[in-house]
Scaffold this motif. Structure first.
Motif, mmCIF file in Angstrom:
data_model
loop_
_atom_site.group_PDB
_atom_site.id
_atom_site.type_symbol
_atom_site.label_atom_id
_atom_site.label_comp_id
_atom_site.label_asym_id
_atom_site.label_seq_id
_atom_site.Cartn_x
_atom_site.Cartn_y
_atom_site.Cartn_z
ATOM 1 N N ILE A 275 0.876 -1.173 0.000
ATOM 2 C CA ILE A 275 0.000 0.000 0.000
ATOM 3 C C ILE A 275 0.916 1.227 0.000
ATOM 4 C CG2 ILE A 275 -1.872 1.227 1.144
ATOM 5 C CD1 ILE A 275 -2.608 -1.344 2.578
ATOM 6 N N ASP A 276 0.925 1.946 -1.088
ATOM 7 C CA ASP A 276 1.807 3.117 -1.230
ATOM 8 C C ASP A 276 1.020 4.375 -0.853
ATOM 9 O OD1 ASP A 276 3.575 5.093 -1.893
ATOM 10 O OD2 ASP A 276 4.104 4.257 -3.853
ATOM 11 N N MET A 277 1.359 4.959 0.305
ATOM 12 C CA MET A 277 0.654 6.137 0.797
ATOM 13 C C MET A 277 1.582 7.350 0.918
ATOM 14 S SD MET A 277 -1.934 4.460 3.620
ATOM 15 C CE MET A 277 -2.823 6.008 3.779
ATOM 16 N N ARG A 278 2.677 7.333 0.199
ATOM 17 C CA ARG A 278 3.650 8.434 0.343
ATOM 18 C C ARG A 278 3.120 9.750 -0.211
ATOM 19 N NH1 ARG A 278 8.287 6.067 -3.476
ATOM 20 N NH2 ARG A 278 6.966 4.224 -3.454
ATOM 21 N N TRP A 279 2.129 9.701 -1.142
ATOM 22 C CA TRP A 279 1.582 10.934 -1.715
ATOM 23 C C TRP A 279 0.204 11.269 -1.148
ATOM 24 C CZ3 TRP A 279 5.735 12.682 -3.529
ATOM 25 C CH2 TRP A 279 6.587 11.951 -4.346
#
Length: 551
Positions: free
Chosen positions: A413-417
């Motif tokens: 789950i990519d939540m960096r943005w």
């Protein structure tokens, strides 16, 4: 009563149909059987108000104030039923009934309880006949702008802002005392005559700096084209320093340049100069806000800083550039027409290098891709909101159905943005993660975090950390596990300057969690060396994990 829940369902149905008389009758029976549930009293009050039974509606709302409630039915278009909102609805009951004195007193009580949106009084029908009352005008900030001199108008706005900060902010004096706050207000008030409009706005920015809340802010009027002009370059602060990663067509030669000085100031000096206007939950957040603020010549000029940039170009030469600021919309994840992104210019042996996953589709709130060779589903979660074509809940059902159908062994789950949104929408994701036996194993679930992981996204990450065995990768989040935050935008009556002060404390972690951020288990910050090659250190670190070791 054997059919009590059936009666509740029928009452909800009548409310949904806006059949207020029938709904009020049913909710009255519900509260007679169960008089201790504030949610039921709130529905009864709503139905009675809809049926124009204002006295009875007020009595029901007073019960809600006494009992409290857990409001789960609000949306972006419907304010949450917090005490200030309930008190305001009591005032609306009096106003709709034509009870002037009761309405004035109740509205004052609503302000004291933290009513959020004062502008509603100016537009809602039941207040129309009372808007001439000076007491109401003073409470909600109704003024005759055309009759005010410039300094008088700014002083009115300053006093209004100070009042709203004290009234709305969750802990306005957690860092700075009220006496110190009042002193800063008085100093700015005394200086207004000799200040430009931009300097006054920057002075207001300094007022919210010490609210211990990165949501707190003061920004230009929405239609002020001059103050909102920005330098035509986009910068990102990597571990190696701030670099230009996007530019208008006539500034394309600056792509990949490192910014070493701003107005002749070193980066440390420039950071110190902007520190008094940068709100934050933690210091890492400043690596996001600093490159944004220095793009506004109006802010730099108000602080006495020239907007000349000293840069080291991609070929190693040093240059001083003074760019012409431009107006128009700018979104960090979507450049204006004609702009060029550094990532789109990367080539190897003359051929373009494909964008890494984390730089694709950033304008979408959510999407996923299956990487069968890596036994992995990559899910980029960019905003906590629904998409017009699919709700986030429906997307989560589809995502986890896909994972099961394809026997995928890992989920990223990519939540960096992800800068936030509506925390309530994340429950479906959490439920799926908790229920998934496939992802329960340590090493099956990864979450990529970064400086823009903030607000509702921070709440989501904190909840994932609390409820799962996820491995976090990347850099620290831009907020704390427990933080003050909320969007309660309001407009200053004279200048139309916009401001925000948050009234909620989100304790998504444990009460004794005083971390300044959620730190990654695997530290893989976004370096410029990787960015200029279209590589992703965070995802690469995940793909490199092949062993299943303890913990």
């Amino acid at each position: 009563m054997p059919d009590f829940m059936g009666m509740v369902a029928r009452a909800r149905a009548r409310t949904g149909d806006q059949d207020w008389a029938a709904a009020a009758e049913l909710w009255a029976k519900v509260t007679e059987v169960n008089p201790v549930n504030g949610d039921y009293w709130a529905r009864l009050a709503e139905a009675r108000f809809g049926a124009r039974d204002h006295a009875a509606a007020r009595a029901a709302y007073e019960q809600v104030l006494r009992l409290g409630l857990r409001d789960t039915e609000w949306s972006d278009d419907t304010p949450p039923l917090m005490p200030g909102e309930i008190a305001y609805r009591i005032a609306c009951c009096a106003a709709a009934a034509g009870e002037r004195e009761a309405a004035v007193a109740a509205l004052s009580a609503a302000l004291d309880r933290g009513m959020r949106d004062l502008a509603r009084v100016r537009t809602e029908e039941h207040w129309r006949e009372l808007l001439g009352d000076q007491r109401i005008r003073d409470m909600v900030g109704i003024i005759d702008v055309d009759s005010m001199a410039r300094d008088e108008g700014w002083r009115y706005d300053l006093a209004f802002l100070a009042r709203e900060i004290k009234r709305l902010a969750y802990a306005p004096f957690a860092i700075r005392s009220e006496a110190e706050f009042d002193q800063v207000v008085a100093q700015l008030d005394a200086a207004i005559t000799g200040l430009t409009d931009a300097q006054i706005v920057v002075g207001m920015m300094k007022l919210v700096r010490y609210l211990d809340d990165a949501h707190a802010q003061v920004t230009w009027p929405a239609d002020d084209k001059e103050m909102s002009r920005r330098l035509p370059v986009d910068m990102f602060w990597f571990p190696e320093g701030p670099y230009v990663i996007g530019a208008a067509a006539d500034c394309e030669h600056l792509l990949g340049a490192r910014v070493d000085k701003i107005g002749g100031l070193t980066l440390d000096e420039a950071m110190a100069a902007l520190d008094p206007i940068m709100t934050r939950d933690n210091e890492h957040w400043l690596t996001l806000t600093f490159p944004t603020l220095v793009r506004y010549p109006a802010i730099l000029d108000a602080l006495g800083i020239d907007n000349t940039l000293t840069v080291q170009l991609a070929d190693g030469t040093v240059d001083e550039v003074r760019l012409e600021a431009t107006s128009g919309e700018f979104h960090w994840n979507r450049y204006p027409p004609g702009w060029v992104a550094l990532a789109d210019t990367v080539t190897t042996d003359g051929a373009a290098v494909a964008l890494p996953l984390h730089l694709r589709n950033r304008e979408l709130p959510f999407w996923f891709e299956y990487l069968p060779a890596d036994d992995l589903v990559y899910f980029q979660f960019n905003a906590v909101r629904d998409h017009p074509a699919e709700t986030f809940a429906a997307f989560c059902d589809r995502l986890f159905g896909f994972i099961e159908d394809h026997n995928a062994g890992r989920l990223v789950i990519d939540m960096r943005w992800n800068g936030g949104g509506n925390t309530f929408l994340t429950q479906q994701l959490l439920h799926h993660l908790i229920a998934s036996k496939r992802l329960r194993r340590r090493g099956a679930l990864f979450v990529i975090i970064g400086r823009l992981t903030f607000s509702a996204a921070q709440n989501t990450v904190t909840a994932i950390e609390r409820e799962t065995s996820a491995i976090f990768v990347g850099e620290p989040t831009g907020s704390r596990p427990n933080f003050i935050g909320e969007r309660i935008d309001f407009e200053l009556p004279y200048s139309k300057v916009r401001a925000n002060a948050a009234d909620l404390f989100w304790q998504t972690s444990w009460p004794d969690d005083h971390r300044t951020w959620i730190a990654p288990d695997i530290y893989a910050p976004p370096t410029f060396q990787a960015y200029r090659r279209n590589e992703d250190p965070a995802l690469d670190a995940i793909l490199a994990i092949r062993e299943h070791v303890p913990g």
